[in-house]
Design an enzyme around this catalytic site. Structure first.
Site, PDB file in Angstrom:
ATOM      1  N   SER A  43       0.841  -1.190   0.000  1.00 49.23           N
ATOM      2  CA  SER A  43       0.000   0.000   0.000  1.00 49.23           C
ATOM      3  C   SER A  43       0.885   1.252   0.000  1.00 49.23           C
ATOM      4  CB  SER A  43      -0.969  -0.042   1.188  1.00 49.23           C
ATOM      5  OG  SER A  43      -2.019   0.858   0.998  1.00 49.23           O
TER       6      SER A  43
ATOM      7  N   ASP B 262      -9.657  -3.706  -5.745  1.00 46.77           N
ATOM      8  CA  ASP B 262      -9.134  -2.848  -4.684  1.00 46.77           C
ATOM      9  C   ASP B 262      -9.671  -1.430  -4.882  1.00 46.77           C
ATOM     10  OD1 ASP B 262      -7.622  -1.417  -2.828  1.00 46.77           O
ATOM     11  OD2 ASP B 262      -5.770  -2.476  -3.279  1.00 46.77           O
TER      12      ASP B 262
ATOM     13  N   HIS C 151      -8.445  -4.786  -1.259  1.00 48.75           N
ATOM     14  CA  HIS C 151      -7.175  -4.212  -0.818  1.00 48.75           C
ATOM     15  C   HIS C 151      -6.364  -5.208   0.010  1.00 48.75           C
ATOM     16  CE1 HIS C 151      -4.404  -0.935  -0.245  1.00 48.75           C
ATOM     17  NE2 HIS C 151      -4.500  -0.992   1.072  1.00 48.75           N
TER      18      HIS C 151
END
Length: 729
Positions: A572, A658, A693
């Site tokens: 991320s 995501d 995600h």
């Protein structure tokens, strides 16, 4: 791997110009953003096919690592029961099943408070008399490509159970309500909600949040059971696109607490359940630019607010405020100090039970729990803080649950080589002034695991500006310090998130192959207080990346790893970190694994219509309005800074659905990397077509994903064989 005959997919180049502040950037791959395009989907499938071909020789290693994870995990297990009102709630996991099963059993009161809060003995795989199944995730997930629960709640009387489910990975949930007396579902079904649900104390309403088109939670809504969802009341709507929204019930369940904020200031609004039509009242206006949290409670029978805040306190402090004071200008209000400010101690948060103040603080990178009696709080008679004592240097301890009337708080504890433990801490009394720590469970680790086989130490790297950067160095005890071993550096460094010590079964598969792992606690995280975070955000963001390189240099010079056998990993915002360090110092890494990587950050933040973009301005700055921020970000964002150098082998791991970091970011990044790199190493993208995600759902699928990442690293570093005596026993 680099000799693979497979050819990478080459996306067509469709130049798109982006112009801001007089700067023109030509993006050849922006067309890959068209998620509904059949051509884009086929391209992503081709990326997966290429990745599978290039890494096919790693399959035996992946399978071995998967079996190691599986072999060390007690698959049929259960959580420690947690009491809420008249029931004990817990979850079961069953061998061969992907998802947990939520259960409960009725509590029995004896009149002995500690005994009444002692969880019943529940055995793995054995149902107990009176056990009720609230939700079987395996039944719910049947026939679905994805399954995740985004919130659950039970009414105080224990009759109704609300739960929210996502079947796409997009983090939009459908809430249903089960009548636990009959097992039937109520007709009330609420679509497209966000995380978190809560019943009103009387059980007639349920509260939830809704996201806007950019996936930002912006409304708190109230649904009256039995009424049409179209009539649900909007209790609060936040129109500032840079502010996040959430809610919870106060500890004593007399108020709904709505929290609005960003990383730099916030606002709390309260709704009294005994005066529902009185609406929301504001504690401190956001216009004061104070970052705070407020908890309403009764102190000696008087309405009081417990405020954790950064007013004149960069590391935050804790104060008490009489609600009547809020009518005055902030500068004239009288606040009583409970926990004063310290440059060395970061106050993370505070809460209450009916007898004690609960405090979360961070000192020397380690998060700690302290409790103070409410008697005398905020006066010269205030009691001393009591802290449960643990015997390891590097650990994580936190409150994982508390009930307002309970004589105990539930705590979680873990370290790098101590599996997760659950404790109940009996709150201090005059008879027992230090309280008592009661171990309820340590998660079993199978396969002959022994913590004595591994070593965790705290070391320090020195950044270019002289700043000392803490490192956690993990290794198998048999690895020699002779500069021959392989190494992996892991980091995040954003949003004041701390990389706290924690046990990981999967990580043992790396350490058992002689890989020394360094967790770099770089600036931008929260390990050393608020200033540590502020020194790694906005126009100081480069510190995050150079700190990580300094951590890599420390490892290369420490004797624990050979300089040519070091890899890097992050996800991320840590994936942005991976892209940045690959551009800054590609020669220092044999491989880079970037998980759901935020590598096209500038492009994303320049478009406030994209999911969550406007919320990022407080972290990175606003490049739309500020030319200095634009110039600074463009100097480090990975996609814009790819250059003609020998890049290491790189894996970008992402998910099609995501909503936080869109798949298009790594898709564009790998195309540009391949077109520019001067080296022979392959650059691959692995995309989960049904995940969000956090990747795919289901524990076995997630174990295989972790095995894929770790096998990629181990293969690149030539560390595929187990050390003598290591591995499953």
């Amino acid at each position: 791997m680099s000799q693979s005959p497979a050819q990478p997919p080459v996306a067509k180049r469709v130049p798109t110009s982006r112009e801001h502040h007089g700067d023109v950037f030509v993006d050849n791959y922006e067309w890959l953003r068209e998620k509904e395009s059949a051509e884009v989907v086929e391209h992503l499938k081709a990326e997966n096919a290429y990745q599978e071909a290039v890494t096919a020789h790693q399959e035996p290693l992946r399978e071995a690592m998967f079996q190691e994870i599986k072999g060390r995990t007690q698959e049929t297990d259960l959580s420690v029961p947690n009491r809420k009102d008249g029931w004990w709630y817990y979850s079961r996991s069953v061998e061969g099943k992907e998802y947990s099963i939520q259960c409960r059993v009725r509590a029995v009161d004896s009149g002995d408070p500690v005994a009444d809060w002692t969880p019943p003995v529940v055995e793995a795989g054995v149902a107990i008399p009176g056990e009720e199944v609230l939700l079987d995730g395996n039944v719910e997930a049947e026939g679905q490509p994805f399954f995740s629960v985004g919130g659950a709640a039970v009414t105080i009387d224990g009759n109704l159970y609300a739960y929210a489910v996502d079947n796409s990975g997009e983090e939009r949930f459908t809430m249903r309500i089960k009548d636990l007396r009959t097992g039937g579902l109520l007709p009330d079904v609420i679509e497209d909600i966000f995380y978190g649900v809560a019943f009103s104390p009387d059980g007639t309403r349920i509260f939830y949040t809704v996201v806007d088109d950019s996936w930002r939670p912006y409304q708190v809504k109230s649904h009256v059971l039995g009424t049409p969802v179209t009539e649900d009341e909007v209790l609060y709507q936040e129109d500032d696109v840079a502010m996040w929204l959430g809610f919870e019930l106060s500890a004593d369940r007399r108020h709904l607490v709505v929290g609005i904020g960003c990383s730099e200031f916030s606002e709390t609004r309260l709704l009294r359940f005994d005066d529902y039509r009185g609406g929301l009242s504001t504690v401190i206006s956001r216009d004061e630019h104070v970052l705070y949290e407020a908890e309403p409670f009764l102190l000696d029978g008087r309405e009081t607010l417990l405020i954790t805040h950064n007013k004149d306190a960069v590391n935050s402090m804790v104060s008490l405020v009489d609600p009547a004071e809020l009518a005055k200008p902030l500068a004239e209000q009288h606040w009583r100090t409970v926990v004063e400010h310290s440059d060395a101690v970061r106050v993370n948060g505070a809460g209450v039970t009916s007898t004690h103040l609960l405090l979360s603080v961070r000192e020397d990178t380690i998060e700690r729990v302290q409790v103070l009696p409410l008697a005398g709080l905020g006066t010269p008679e205030q009691g001393a803080a009591v802290e449960p004592a643990f015997d390891e240097e590097l650990y994580t301890a936190g409150v994982s649950g508390s009930d307002y009337e309970a004589p105990v708080i539930r705590m979680g504890y873990t370290s790098y080589f101590t599996p997760s433990r659950v404790y109940d801490f009996v709150l201090p009394t005059a008879e027992q002034p230090a309280g008592e720590l009661l171990l309820r469970k340590e998660s079993p680790v199978l396969g002959g695991y022994s913590a004595a086989d591994y070593v965790a130490t705290r070391e320090w790297a020195v950044a270019a500006d002289g700043t000392r950067v803490p490192l956690s160095v993990l290794r198998h005890a048999s690895v020699p310090q002779d500069s021959t071993a392989a190494g992996l550096v892991y980091g995040y460094g954003s949003y004041e998130v701390s990389m706290d010590p924690g046990f990981g079964v999967a990580r043992l598969s790396l350490l058992d192959r002689g890989i020394v792992m360094v967790i770099a606690h770089i600036r931008g995280g929260g390990e050393l207080g608020r200033k540590w975070y502020e020194d790694g955000k906005k126009l100081s963001k480069m510190n995050t990346f150079t700190d990580f390189v300094a951590a890599t240099d420390w490892l290369a010079q420490s004797g624990w790893a050979a300089p040519g056998r070091i890899a890097a990993m992050g996800g991320s915002a840590g994936g942005l970190l991976m892209g940045a360090i690959a551009n800054l110092a590609p020669e220092k890494y044999a491989a880079v694994v970037a998980q759901v990587p935020f590598v096209d950050a500038l492009n994303t933040i320049l478009d406030p219509e994209l999911p969550l973009s406007a919320l990022e301005w407080e972290e990175w700055g606003n490049p739309i309005t500020d030319p200095e921020v634009y110039k600074y970000m463009k100097a480090y964002t990975p996609y814009e800074n790819i250059r003609a150098v020998d890049y290491p082998r790189i894996a970008a791991v992402t998910s099609f659905n995501d909503t936080r970091v869109l798949y298009v970011e790594p898709a564009k990044w790998v195309q540009e990397l391949r077109s520019v790199t001067t080296g022979p190493e392959p650059i691959v993208m692995k995309i989960e077509m049904d995940g969000g995600h956090g990747g795919a759902s289901g524990r076995y699928v997630q174990w295989r994903e972790r095995a894929w990442d770790y096998a990629f690293v181990a293969d690149a570093l030539g560390a595929v064989e187990l050390l003598p005596g290591a591995g499953l026993k």
